[in-house]
Write a protein that holds these residues in place. Structure first.
Motif, PDB file in Angstrom:
ATOM      1  N   UNK A 159      -3.780  -5.408   8.076  1.00  0.00           N
ATOM      2  CA  UNK A 159      -4.365  -4.643   6.983  1.00  0.00           C
ATOM      3  C   UNK A 159      -4.091  -5.362   5.672  1.00  0.00           C
ATOM      4  N   UNK A 160      -5.143  -5.506   4.862  1.00  0.00           N
ATOM      5  CA  UNK A 160      -5.004  -6.150   3.561  1.00  0.00           C
ATOM      6  C   UNK A 160      -6.272  -5.925   2.754  1.00  0.00           C
ATOM      7  N   UNK A 161      -6.160  -6.166   1.462  1.00  0.00           N
ATOM      8  CA  UNK A 161      -7.340  -6.047   0.598  1.00  0.00           C
ATOM      9  C   UNK A 161      -8.336  -7.171   0.865  1.00  0.00           C
ATOM     10  N   UNK A 162      -7.824  -8.352   1.199  1.00  0.00           N
ATOM     11  CA  UNK A 162      -8.684  -9.534   1.342  1.00  0.00           C
ATOM     12  C   UNK A 162      -8.854  -9.889   2.824  1.00  0.00           C
ATOM     13  N   UNK A 163      -9.761  -9.189   3.490  1.00  0.00           N
ATOM     14  CA  UNK A 163      -9.983  -9.431   4.919  1.00  0.00           C
ATOM     15  C   UNK A 163     -10.469 -10.847   5.188  1.00  0.00           C
ATOM     16  N   UNK A 164     -11.157 -11.444   4.230  1.00  0.00           N
ATOM     17  CA  UNK A 164     -11.668 -12.804   4.430  1.00  0.00           C
ATOM     18  C   UNK A 164     -10.532 -13.816   4.612  1.00  0.00           C
ATOM     19  N   UNK A 209      -6.438  -1.098   0.770  1.00  0.00           N
ATOM     20  CA  UNK A 209      -5.600  -1.242  -0.421  1.00  0.00           C
ATOM     21  C   UNK A 209      -4.522  -0.170  -0.319  1.00  0.00           C
ATOM     22  N   UNK A 210      -3.282  -0.591  -0.307  1.00  0.00           N
ATOM     23  CA  UNK A 210      -2.146   0.319  -0.108  1.00  0.00           C
ATOM     24  C   UNK A 210      -2.036   1.382  -1.215  1.00  0.00           C
ATOM     25  N   UNK A 211      -2.725   1.167  -2.330  1.00  0.00           N
ATOM     26  CA  UNK A 211      -2.665   2.148  -3.425  1.00  0.00           C
ATOM     27  C   UNK A 211      -3.767   3.202  -3.336  1.00  0.00           C
ATOM     28  N   UNK A 212      -4.618   3.119  -2.305  1.00  0.00           N
ATOM     29  CA  UNK A 212      -5.752   4.034  -2.169  1.00  0.00           C
ATOM     30  C   UNK A 212      -5.563   4.899  -0.923  1.00  0.00           C
ATOM     31  N   UNK A 238       4.546  -4.419   5.152  1.00  0.00           N
ATOM     32  CA  UNK A 238       4.839  -5.653   4.455  1.00  0.00           C
ATOM     33  C   UNK A 238       4.078  -5.786   3.127  1.00  0.00           C
ATOM     34  N   UNK A 239       3.156  -4.886   2.838  1.00  0.00           N
ATOM     35  CA  UNK A 239       2.342  -5.009   1.636  1.00  0.00           C
ATOM     36  C   UNK A 239       3.191  -4.930   0.379  1.00  0.00           C
ATOM     37  N   UNK A 240       2.882  -5.803  -0.555  1.00  0.00           N
ATOM     38  CA  UNK A 240       3.603  -5.793  -1.828  1.00  0.00           C
ATOM     39  C   UNK A 240       2.919  -4.878  -2.822  1.00  0.00           C
ATOM     40  N   UNK A 241       3.722  -4.313  -3.687  1.00  0.00           N
ATOM     41  CA  UNK A 241       3.197  -3.431  -4.728  1.00  0.00           C
ATOM     42  C   UNK A 241       4.109  -3.593  -5.932  1.00  0.00           C
ATOM     43  N   UNK A 242       3.522  -3.878  -7.080  1.00  0.00           N
ATOM     44  CA  UNK A 242       4.333  -4.096  -8.271  1.00  0.00           C
ATOM     45  C   UNK A 242       3.859  -3.216  -9.407  1.00  0.00           C
TER      46      UNK A 242
END
Length: 86
Positions: free
Chosen positions: A32-37, A53-56, A80-84
């Motif tokens: 899972x990630x925002x940038x599947x490409x 997107x982990x924020x949605x 593992x997703x980063x969030x700042x």
């Protein structure tokens, strides 16, 4: 035993490394990630790339629904997703 493993932040770094290694070991892996490409290499070796997107919250629910519909379960979550916050 084959596990269904979900990895957030799988488009690069440790998340991508975890996904590729776990696929080699025969597990079912959802990246899972925002940038599947950026997960084409994961898909090429049998993994599944899911845009999220982990924020949605809506995207999170859609991703979980997709995995449950396809795999019927989630055995392991590697969050593992980063969030700042700047």
């Amino acid at each position: 035993m084959k596990k269904v493993i979900v990895i957030t932040g799988a488009s690069s770094g440790l998340g991508k490394d975890f996904a590729l290694d776990l696929l080699k070991k025969g597990h079912t892996v959802y990246g899972l990630a925002r940038r599947v490409e950026k997960m084409d290499d994961i898909v090429q070796v049998g993994g599944k790339a899911v845009a999220m997107d982990i924020t949605d919250e809506g995207q999170i629910q859609n991703a979980v629904d997709q995995i449950m519909n396809e795999a019927g379960k989630i055995d392991v979550l590697i969050n593992n997703a980063g969030y700042a916050i700047y």
